[in-house]
Design a protein around this motif. Structure first.
Motif, PDB file in Angstrom:
ATOM      1  N   LEU B 394     -75.733 -81.161  54.765  1.00 59.42           N
ATOM      2  CA  LEU B 394     -76.241 -80.713  53.469  1.00 59.42           C
ATOM      3  C   LEU B 394     -76.287 -79.194  53.507  1.00 59.42           C
ATOM      4  O   LEU B 394     -76.926 -78.606  54.389  1.00 59.42           O
ATOM      5  CB  LEU B 394     -77.646 -81.256  53.238  1.00 59.42           C
ATOM      6  CG  LEU B 394     -77.750 -82.738  52.902  1.00 59.42           C
ATOM      7  CD1 LEU B 394     -79.192 -83.178  52.911  1.00 59.42           C
ATOM      8  CD2 LEU B 394     -77.102 -83.040  51.569  1.00 59.42           C
ATOM      9  N   GLU B 395     -75.573 -78.559  52.567  1.00 56.16           N
ATOM     10  CA  GLU B 395     -75.600 -77.100  52.513  1.00 56.16           C
ATOM     11  C   GLU B 395     -76.073 -76.695  51.126  1.00 56.16           C
ATOM     12  O   GLU B 395     -75.346 -76.881  50.143  1.00 56.16           O
ATOM     13  CB  GLU B 395     -74.206 -76.528  52.795  1.00 56.16           C
ATOM     14  CG  GLU B 395     -74.238 -75.035  53.023  1.00 56.16           C
ATOM     15  CD  GLU B 395     -72.892 -74.496  53.461  1.00 56.16           C
ATOM     16  OE1 GLU B 395     -71.920 -75.277  53.498  1.00 56.16           O
ATOM     17  OE2 GLU B 395     -72.815 -73.293  53.765  1.00 56.16           O
ATOM     18  N   GLY B 396     -77.284 -76.193  51.042  1.00 57.39           N
ATOM     19  CA  GLY B 396     -77.859 -75.828  49.747  1.00 57.39           C
ATOM     20  C   GLY B 396     -77.926 -77.025  48.808  1.00 57.39           C
ATOM     21  O   GLY B 396     -77.669 -76.906  47.613  1.00 57.39           O
ATOM     22  N   GLY B 397     -78.228 -78.208  49.351  1.00 59.60           N
ATOM     23  CA  GLY B 397     -78.377 -79.397  48.516  1.00 59.60           C
ATOM     24  C   GLY B 397     -77.072 -80.153  48.285  1.00 59.60           C
ATOM     25  O   GLY B 397     -77.080 -81.267  47.772  1.00 59.60           O
ATOM     26  N   GLN B 398     -75.938 -79.565  48.675  1.00 56.55           N
ATOM     27  CA  GLN B 398     -74.633 -80.217  48.475  1.00 56.55           C
ATOM     28  C   GLN B 398     -74.179 -80.887  49.778  1.00 56.55           C
ATOM     29  O   GLN B 398     -74.347 -80.326  50.848  1.00 56.55           O
ATOM     30  CB  GLN B 398     -73.567 -79.162  48.103  1.00 56.55           C
ATOM     31  CG  GLN B 398     -73.892 -78.361  46.853  1.00 56.55           C
ATOM     32  CD  GLN B 398     -73.667 -79.167  45.588  1.00 56.55           C
ATOM     33  OE1 GLN B 398     -72.708 -79.925  45.497  1.00 56.55           O
ATOM     34  NE2 GLN B 398     -74.577 -79.036  44.621  1.00 56.55           N
ATOM     35  N   GLU B 399     -73.592 -82.063  49.629  1.00 56.02           N
ATOM     36  CA  GLU B 399     -73.044 -82.713  50.819  1.00 56.02           C
ATOM     37  C   GLU B 399     -71.676 -82.119  51.127  1.00 56.02           C
ATOM     38  O   GLU B 399     -70.815 -82.058  50.266  1.00 56.02           O
ATOM     39  CB  GLU B 399     -72.899 -84.222  50.578  1.00 56.02           C
ATOM     40  CG  GLU B 399     -74.172 -84.968  50.888  1.00 56.02           C
ATOM     41  CD  GLU B 399     -73.987 -86.472  50.858  1.00 56.02           C
ATOM     42  OE1 GLU B 399     -72.877 -86.952  51.165  1.00 56.02           O
ATOM     43  OE2 GLU B 399     -74.963 -87.155  50.520  1.00 56.02           O
ATOM     44  N   VAL B 400     -71.488 -81.672  52.347  1.00 59.25           N
ATOM     45  CA  VAL B 400     -70.212 -81.076  52.742  1.00 59.25           C
ATOM     46  C   VAL B 400     -69.790 -81.727  54.053  1.00 59.25           C
ATOM     47  O   VAL B 400     -70.633 -82.053  54.892  1.00 59.25           O
ATOM     48  CB  VAL B 400     -70.356 -79.540  52.986  1.00 59.25           C
ATOM     49  CG1 VAL B 400     -68.987 -78.912  53.154  1.00 59.25           C
ATOM     50  CG2 VAL B 400     -71.121 -78.874  51.859  1.00 59.25           C
ATOM     51  N   THR B 401     -68.500 -81.929  54.220  1.00 59.26           N
ATOM     52  CA  THR B 401     -68.017 -82.457  55.493  1.00 59.26           C
ATOM     53  C   THR B 401     -67.371 -81.316  56.266  1.00 59.26           C
ATOM     54  O   THR B 401     -66.486 -80.632  55.748  1.00 59.26           O
ATOM     55  CB  THR B 401     -66.989 -83.581  55.267  1.00 59.26           C
ATOM     56  OG1 THR B 401     -67.592 -84.542  54.408  1.00 59.26           O
ATOM     57  CG2 THR B 401     -66.606 -84.228  56.585  1.00 59.26           C
TER      58      THR B 401
END
Lengths: 170, 450
Positions: B394-401
């Motif tokens: 989670l980066e700033g509330g966003q899911e990132v792979t």
């Protein structure tokens, strides 16, 4: 006979002062000595070794009047796994299992007629150490500053904050 | 005064402990001697004036005898009178490292005045030769020496008193303001004078009546010396507890501790012994005074000095934590620099990690208490099979792979909460004390956990 009496008078005089010093000492011990805490929590380890910031655990420093004693749950976030072999952590776990709050002894106290808000001070950028001393280096917390009216007013003057009575005595 | 710090050691625990013990020793030896000089000089001037008022051979002889005791030995003046003031300034500067140095300034002012006072004292003593020719000059020399001693030690005592009360520091900008900041500097100075008188009285008892000493033949003079010394000893022994009490109620709360009260109580017991012995001499005119009263007074003063050292230790506690932490940080930085230098010498380029070192570091820094190495779930994600695999964060509330490569691990250690692995809480603290080389070792270790 009279000589003997005089010698006893000298002893009695000094005994009186030893008693006075003992009384001063126990009075101080009763009122001001650092009380024993239910768990030997070392701020030093958490701040210096683990690198936690004050507000990581005292969550309301910039949000409300009270800085907030962290709930047992906060401790358990890490201590469910960290250092579980320590007897102090086992004490903590016991509180957690019995669903009880820890009754920490309060060190930094201001009288009831003083209004003090952590938020006001923290948001103005006053470091915690100004009132709490080098708490991050202490194994046992002690009262580092007098927190007397003179202490507050000095700092208020230096920072051009109001020294009106009503500022603190509402 | 910041330049003073450049002349001193960066304090460590050993330095601070050494300074503390040296201070007790210096202050005890020096103030005992100064107390003796001050008391004998004071009463020399006193009997000098008494003789001028109502001429009496005995008073004049006693005045000269006391002046002789005060200025007895030039070597003592230098080694016990002047040098310890300078040593005190240096030791206080070391103990108060990195703060306002007004206590040191007080000692420095004292170190300037004290030699002058000793010169005046020597002049006063030798001016007994022309006492009858030019009395005003003679007595002015004595009074000036006395005034110089009082001024110097009032400034020094006030500086010591000030050092115990950090909350008062912002108000006091120069030694001239010492005198007004609290009752404690007055009480402390009064206690010093009280102890000085006790030391003087018992010293005269010991020195004049010791078997080797040359005594006057006249019985009336011997009686005067005996009564003066006994009266002074007993009076000051009875006065000192009152002054100790006054000092105790005026020292700042931050300096108080149970051991301090205990040692002060012991000092009173030693003083009681002195008082009892002096009283015994008073009621038995034939008894010979020995070293015992002086010894008991000195033991009492030593205990008071130790109690004072405890007060200082508690009052400085906050300051010392900071000093020791700084010293520790400096030591760690030095160690890490040395390790890097050794690694470089061994031809190991920075960036190439050693898995064995990494394992040790992971243990030492507590990584493994949250990150398991066997794949089991814990507070943090496991390290087993981490390297090179994809992670959902989670980066700033966003899911990132992202892929767990070197850069990812470096960022996760340097700024752990910028990307938090999904399903875990953002509680990992940043690790600013780890060097790039340390992180390289840890990455090498993680690589081995397949």
């Amino acid at each position: 006979m009279l000589k003997r009496l005089g010698a006893w008078a000298v002893y009695a005089y000094f005994a009186l002062f030893v008693a006075i010093i003992a009384a001063l000492g126990s009075y101080w011990n009763y009122l001001y000595a650092t009380p024993e805490q239910p768990i030997a929590f070392p701020h030093k380890t958490h701040v210096q070794v683990v690198n936690l910031k004050c507000e990581n655990c005292h969550m309301y420093t910039d949000k409300g009047q009270q800085a907030g004693i962290p709930p047992v749950q906060k401790c358990m976030e890490c201590h469910q796994a960290v250092k579980t072999e320590s007897p102090e952590i086992q004490k903590l776990t016991k509180y957690w299992e019995e669903n009880r709050e820890i009754e920490w002894a309060q060190i930094h106290k201001v009288p009831g007629y003083v209004y003090f808000s952590h938020k006001r001070h923290v948001t103005k950028g006053i470091p915690c150490e100004t009132c709490h001393g080098q708490i991050g280096y202490e194994m046992v917390v002690h009262k580092a500053k007098s927190l007397s009216m003179g202490f507050c007013v000095t700092c208020h003057r230096q920072n051009n904050a109001s020294v009106d009575c009503y500022t603190c005595h509402k | 005064m910041e330049f003073v710090n450049n002349l001193l050691f960066q304090p460590t625990e050993t330095h601070l402990a050494a300074s503390k013990h040296l201070l007790v020793l210096t202050v005890f030896v020096h103030l005992s001697y100064i107390g003796y000089v001050l008391g004998t000089l004071l009463f020399s001037v006193f009997f000098n004036i008494v003789d001028r008022d109502t001429p009496s051979h005995d008073a004049r002889t006693l005045s000269e005898y006391l002046a002789g005791l005060a200025a007895s030995n030039r070597g003592l003046m230098v080694y016990l009178g002047v040098l310890p003031v300078i040593a005190g300034a240096v030791l206080y500067a070391q103990v108060l490292y990195d703060t306002r140095q007004l206590t040191t300034a007080g000692f420095a002012a004292g170190a300037a005045i004290v030699p002058l006072a000793f010169v005046l004292l020597s002049l006063y003593r030798s001016s007994f030769r022309f006492r009858e020719v030019n009395y005003p000059l003679h007595i002015v020399l004595g009074a000036a020496a006395l005034g110089a001693f009082f001024t110097a030690y009032f400034i020094i005592c006030s500086g010591v008193s000030l050092s115990l009360d950090p909350e008062k520091w912002p108000f006091i900008r120069n030694p001239a303001e010492f005198a007004v900041f609290s009752w404690n500097n007055i009480a402390r100075f009064a206690l010093f004078i009280g102890v000085s008188l006790a030391i003087t009285g018992t010293s005269v008892l010991f020195l004049y009546f010791s078997p080797e000493a040359e005594r006057e033949k006249e019985e009336s003079y011997n009686r005067l010396v005996r009564n003066f010394a006994l009266g002074l000893s007993l009076g000051s022994c009875l006065l000192v507890p009152v002054l100790v009490y006054w000092n105790l109620i005026t020292i700042p709360d931050v300096g108080k501790s149970i051991p301090m009260y205990q040692v002060t109580g012991l000092a009173m017991v030693a003083l009681a012994a002195a008082g009892r012995w002096v009283y015994g001499l008073l009621v038995n005119p034939d008894a010979r005074p020995g070293l015992r009263p002086l010894g008991a007074v000195l033991v009492s003063f030593l205990l008071l000095t130790v109690a004072d050292s405890m007060t200082r230790e508690y009052a400085f506690r906050d300051h010392n934590y900071m000093l020791l932490a700084k010293a520790e940080a400096a030591r760690l930085a030095e160690e890490s620099r040395r390790r890097a230098a050794v690694a470089e010498k061994a031809g190991q380029a920075a960036g190439e990690g050693d898995p064995a070192q990494g394992e040790k570091l992971a243990q030492l820094n507590g990584c493994v208490s949250c990150h398991s190495i066997d794949g089991s779930a814990n507070i943090g994600p496991t390290w087993k099979g981490l390297y090179g695999h994809e992670v959902v964060v989670l980066e700033g509330g966003q899911e990132v792979t992202v892929t767990a490569d070197d850069a990812y691990i470096v960022q996760s250690i340097r700024d752990p909460n910028s990307q938090v692995v999904k399903g875990f809480q953002a509680i990992m603290p940043a690790q600013p004390t780890m060097s790039d080389q340390d992180i390289a070792h840890i990455i090498a270790y993680i690589k081995t956990l397949k």
